[in-house]
Design an enzyme around this catalytic site. Structure first.
Site, PDB file in Angstrom:
ATOM      1  N   LYS A  29       0.809  -1.227   0.000  1.00  0.00           N
ATOM      2  CA  LYS A  29       0.000   0.000   0.000  1.00  0.00           C
ATOM      3  C   LYS A  29       0.844   1.278   0.000  1.00  0.00           C
ATOM      4  CE  LYS A  29      -3.559  -0.584  -0.528  1.00  0.00           C
ATOM      5  NZ  LYS A  29      -4.076  -0.919  -1.892  1.00  0.00           N
ATOM      6  N   HIS A  91       6.920  -7.362  -2.522  1.00  0.00           N
ATOM      7  CA  HIS A  91       6.793  -6.678  -1.229  1.00  0.00           C
ATOM      8  C   HIS A  91       7.811  -7.247  -0.236  1.00  0.00           C
ATOM      9  CE1 HIS A  91       3.338  -4.410  -2.367  1.00  0.00           C
ATOM     10  NE2 HIS A  91       2.459  -5.389  -2.296  1.00  0.00           N
ATOM     11  N   SER A 121      -4.221   3.023   4.729  1.00  0.00           N
ATOM     12  CA  SER A 121      -4.469   2.339   3.460  1.00  0.00           C
ATOM     13  C   SER A 121      -4.443   0.821   3.640  1.00  0.00           C
ATOM     14  CB  SER A 121      -3.423   2.775   2.432  1.00  0.00           C
ATOM     15  OG  SER A 121      -3.716   2.223   1.175  1.00  0.00           O
TER      16      SER A 121
END
Length: 277
Positions: A29, A91, A121
């Site tokens: 995010k 990620h 988020s």
């Protein structure tokens, strides 16, 4: 980690990167899809325009560590990419990135977002993404985030890990979500400079228009609406894309507690963030 990111672990760690691969790395995010689409248009917007309307972004820019049952594993998708360069996203914290990316001296584009907007988020993302653990209520989620009990670990370790890596590995371009919101065109120019890509200003303007948040939110090829694992009735994948939305979520007490904790966790780094633009 959830099993969706560890089921194919051996193949992820043994992934064979190529020297011209570009790795897009972020904590969840932080603007991953935004930069992925920016790079995709930069390299293939003109040469393969049909991709823009026929292939969702998650097929064009594979998510390396994923093993979701609904689509082929990220490693498999990356191996099958016919494009040059291959754009691959991750990620993973810096210490878990497959070694071949460093050995091949691949370019890495890292995007970081301030922790307060990031946690907000992430909270809404966990609410709508069935592949993520249940977030609980906001205060529980915030505490877990501060404790590093989130998928992909602590935000602090993630952003600082790549920041430190940059000191010894020159092929990292470190971007800030807040800078991109402030002046997308300028950040696109800086990215082009890092990549050694020369694009006519008319073409750059076209890219800047296409990657505007509202345009991407409406674009079914970039807004993840075709992935059944996400429940858009709860929240859209692309929600606001703003800087400062944290002010609508943090109580005064939470903000003070967070600031105190943040100061402690970030005291040994030169990395600085803005929480408003």
């Amino acid at each position: 980690m959830t099993h969706y990111f560890t089921d194919n672990w051996e193949n992820v760690q043994n992934f064979k990167a190529r020297p011209d691969d570009i790795l897009i790395a972020t904590y969840p995010k932080a603007g991953t899809t935004w930069v992925s689409y920016m790079l995709d248009l930069l390299y293939f917007g003109d040469t393969a325009p049909e991709r823009q309307t026929s292939l969702p972004i998650y097929m064009r820019v594979p998510f390396l560590e994923t093993a979701f049952p609904v689509i082929p594993a990220g490693v498999e998708l990356a191996d099958k990419l016919a494009t040059t360069p291959r754009l691959i996203k991750t990620h993973l914290p810096v210490q878990l990135v497959p070694k071949s990316f460093w050995e091949q001296n691949c370019r890495v584009v890292y995007v970081a977002r301030n922790a307060k907007d990031n946690v907000v988020s992430y909270f809404h993302f966990d609410r709508m993404n069935m592949g993520q653990p249940e977030p609980g209520d906001w205060s529980t989620f915030l505490q877990n985030y501060m404790d590093g009990q989130k998928v992909f670990g602590a935000w602090y370790d993630h952003v600082c890990g790549y920041w430190e890596k940059k000191k010894m590995y020159s092929n990292i371009h470190y971007m800030f979500f807040e800078d991109m919101v402030e002046d997308t065109g300028r950040e696109l120019d800086r990215l082009c400079s890092f990549l050694g890509v020369s694009t006519p200003s008319k073409e750059r303007q076209k890219i800047t228009n296409s990657i505007h948040f509202d345009a991407m939110k409406q674009n079914n090829m970039t807004n993840y609406s075709s992935l059944p694992v996400m429940d858009f009735k709860i929240s859209p994948f692309m929600r606001k894309g703003k800087v400062g939305d944290w002010k609508n979520h943090f109580t005064v007490a939470q903000n003070e507690q967070f600031d105190e904790h943040y100061k402690e966790r970030m005291k040994n780094t030169t990395l600085r963030f803005r929480t408003e633009v």
